[in-house]
Write a protein that holds these residues in place. Structure first.
Motif, mmCIF file in Angstrom:
data_model
loop_
_atom_site.group_PDB
_atom_site.id
_atom_site.type_symbol
_atom_site.label_atom_id
_atom_site.label_comp_id
_atom_site.label_asym_id
_atom_site.label_seq_id
_atom_site.Cartn_x
_atom_site.Cartn_y
_atom_site.Cartn_z
ATOM 1 N N VAL A 73 1.217 -0.729 0.534
ATOM 2 C CA VAL A 73 0.486 -0.224 0.118
ATOM 3 C C VAL A 73 1.238 1.336 -0.062
ATOM 4 C CG1 VAL A 73 -1.432 1.214 1.273
ATOM 5 C CG2 VAL A 73 -1.905 -1.335 1.130
ATOM 6 N N GLN A 74 0.095 2.761 -0.620
ATOM 7 C CA GLN A 74 1.087 3.034 -0.920
ATOM 8 C C GLN A 74 0.758 4.609 -1.086
ATOM 9 O OE1 GLN A 74 3.535 3.046 -4.682
ATOM 10 N NE2 GLN A 74 5.219 3.572 -3.001
ATOM 11 N N LEU A 75 0.137 5.679 0.075
ATOM 12 C CA LEU A 75 -0.179 6.656 0.795
ATOM 13 C C LEU A 75 0.307 7.926 0.469
ATOM 14 C CD1 LEU A 75 -2.003 5.285 3.981
ATOM 15 C CD2 LEU A 75 -2.937 5.329 1.154
ATOM 16 N N ARG A 127 0.118 20.897 -3.577
ATOM 17 C CA ARG A 127 0.055 23.169 -3.269
ATOM 18 C C ARG A 127 -0.104 23.506 -1.968
ATOM 19 N NH1 ARG A 127 -3.842 22.961 -7.594
ATOM 20 N NH2 ARG A 127 -5.972 23.445 -6.108
ATOM 21 N N LEU A 128 -0.584 22.726 -0.782
ATOM 22 C CA LEU A 128 -0.465 22.781 0.188
ATOM 23 C C LEU A 128 0.525 22.129 1.258
ATOM 24 C CD1 LEU A 128 -1.821 20.371 1.709
ATOM 25 C CD2 LEU A 128 -4.212 21.361 1.218
ATOM 26 N N LYS A 129 0.813 21.050 0.768
ATOM 27 C CA LYS A 129 1.524 20.083 1.714
ATOM 28 C C LYS A 129 3.305 20.109 2.378
ATOM 29 C CE LYS A 129 4.113 17.107 -1.822
ATOM 30 N NZ LYS A 129 4.903 18.537 -2.655
ATOM 31 N N LEU A 135 2.370 16.731 9.933
ATOM 32 C CA LEU A 135 0.798 15.776 10.191
ATOM 33 C C LEU A 135 1.886 14.686 11.356
ATOM 34 C CD1 LEU A 135 -1.534 15.887 7.139
ATOM 35 C CD2 LEU A 135 -1.520 17.551 9.562
ATOM 36 N N ASP A 136 3.170 15.022 11.396
ATOM 37 C CA ASP A 136 3.460 13.614 11.724
ATOM 38 C C ASP A 136 2.700 13.307 13.494
ATOM 39 O OD1 ASP A 136 4.780 11.173 11.927
ATOM 40 O OD2 ASP A 136 6.975 12.115 12.522
ATOM 41 N N GLY A 156 -0.454 9.330 4.372
ATOM 42 C CA GLY A 156 1.070 9.371 4.183
ATOM 43 C C GLY A 156 2.053 10.499 4.522
ATOM 44 N N ALA A 157 1.462 11.679 4.796
ATOM 45 C CA ALA A 157 2.305 12.433 5.331
ATOM 46 C C ALA A 157 2.423 12.415 6.696
ATOM 47 C CB ALA A 157 1.394 13.883 5.095
ATOM 48 N N GLY A 158 1.800 11.170 7.593
ATOM 49 C CA GLY A 158 2.092 10.920 9.052
ATOM 50 C C GLY A 158 0.901 10.937 10.065
#
Ligand SMILES: C[S@@+](CC[C@H](N)C(=O)[O-])C[C@H]1O[C@@H](n2cnc3c(N)ncnc32)[C@H](O)[C@@H]1O
Length: 337
Positions: A73-75, A127-129, A135-136, A156-158
């Motif tokens: 799985v890849q998020l 655009r926002l990440k 977010l970890d 996916g960003a934690g």
């Protein structure tokens, strides 16, 4: 303890009850019993859902094949992906997923089936990440999450747990189809509007993307978002805006880019005044761009075969078919004081 959904009366809700139970279990074991206690009474909403196609959609979701326990799985890629072995062919899976069309927000790549949604929602994420707070380990809420595409990107960003709320049942069914195939219970979704939610300040980050202009009471929406944030927590607000000074807002006479339910499109300076007056702090604009024809377009996963290009003036793409400025979107961040 089972989630508060009367699964005895609605057998089709078993899969959803299992998914939510898994989420609540994650909340409890990761030290967030307050989230579990808050969510449980709100699950009774599932017993009141009433839409002609809802039982059909649930049957489709329940009929999906069991996911491969060894699936990869890849998020954190543009398409939310999973791959592995299934008991059905990819054509059969595609036919099942097509029954949940139209797919608006994505993309997804599920066991060889590429769901090319109307919107490239990954563009918005890109655009926002790099601007939002890391977010970890965070507990996040996504208001108006649609199919839940961004919930997966948040994980996916934690993010530790990601809750979406969404009143459109077709999108709830899509979320559960994807959640089932990903075999992931760190995200879940409640079928409510923000107004209906029993709001509590439990979230580190609250996202409201593409919702503000649908609200007749945009200041009420901004206040309700703040009621979900812990003090110091971050609001990520994405919405349509117009060029203009601190006193300008567009209220369409009727439709805007063929959409009926658009009420207020403010300028960025006015939006900042609204946020400030409602008690937000550290308010900043991190992105502003016109919606491109690559980001929103018809695909064979959508219904009308019409999309942004058909909603713009063919002789002047800087205007909508009604003569308003073409869609311009902004992303603002702010903190709850
Ligand atoms: C334009 S879509 C945006 C989806 C996603 N957030 C994104 O940015 O791609 C707006 C979504 O908000 C939902 N929505 C509309 N009014 C809402 C409300 N009052 N509370 C929560 N969600 C709402 C709609 O059903 C729809 O799925």
């Amino acid at each position: 303890m089972a989630a508060t959904i009367r699964i005895d009366q609605q057998e089709n809700l078993n899969l959803i009850a299992d998914q939510i139970n898994g989420f609540l279990q994650h909340a409890k074991t990761s030290g967030h019993s307050d989230l579990e206690t808050w969510m449980r009474p709100q699950l009774s909403i599932f017993n009141q859902l009433n839409h002609g196609h809802w039982p059909e959609w649930l049957t489709t979701v329940n009929a999906l094949p069991t996911p491969d326990p060894l699936a990869k799985v890849q998020l954190d890629q543009p398409a939310i992906q999973t791959s592995g072995e299934l008991s059905v062919t990819s054509t059969e899976l595609e036919n099942q997923l097509q029954q949940l069309s139209p797919w608006r927000k994505g993309p997804f790549s599920l066991y060889g089936v590429d769901i090319d949604t109307e919107w490239r929602s990954d563009f918005k994420w890109d655009r926002l990440k790099d601007h939002i707070a890391d977010l970890d380990g965070r507990i996040v809420l996504d208001v108006g999450t649609g199919s839940g595409y961004h919930l997966w990107r948040m994980l996916g960003a934690g993010a530790k747990l990601a809750l979406g709320i969404e009143p459109t049942l077709a999108f709830i069914a899509q979320f559960h189809a994807v959640a089932h195939l990903l075999a992931n219970q760190q995200a879940t979704i409640l079928p409510v509007t923000l107004e209906q939610l029993d709001r509590a300040p439990l979230f580190d980050t609250v996202f409201s993307m593409g919702v503000l202009y649908h609200r007749r009471d945009p200041l009420g929406h901004l206040r309700e978002l703040s009621e979900c944030l812990r003090p110091g927590g971050e609001l990520v607000l994405e919405t349509l805006v117009i060029d203009g000074d601190g006193q300008q807002v567009l209220t369409p006479y009727d439709r805007y880019a063929a959409m009926r339910n658009i009420w207020f499109i403010p300028s960025v300076p006015l939006l900042m005044i609204w946020l400030k007056r409602l008690g937000y702090d550290n308010i900043r604009l991190v992105n502003q761009e016109p919606t491109s024809l690559e980001e929103q377009r018809a695909t064979h996963w959508t219904d009308f075969r019409q999309s942004l290009v058909d909603f713009l003036d063919p002789d002047d793409l800087s205007k909508t078919v009604e003569g308003y400025p073409a869609p311009l979107r902004a992303i603002l961040l702010a903190n709850k004081t």
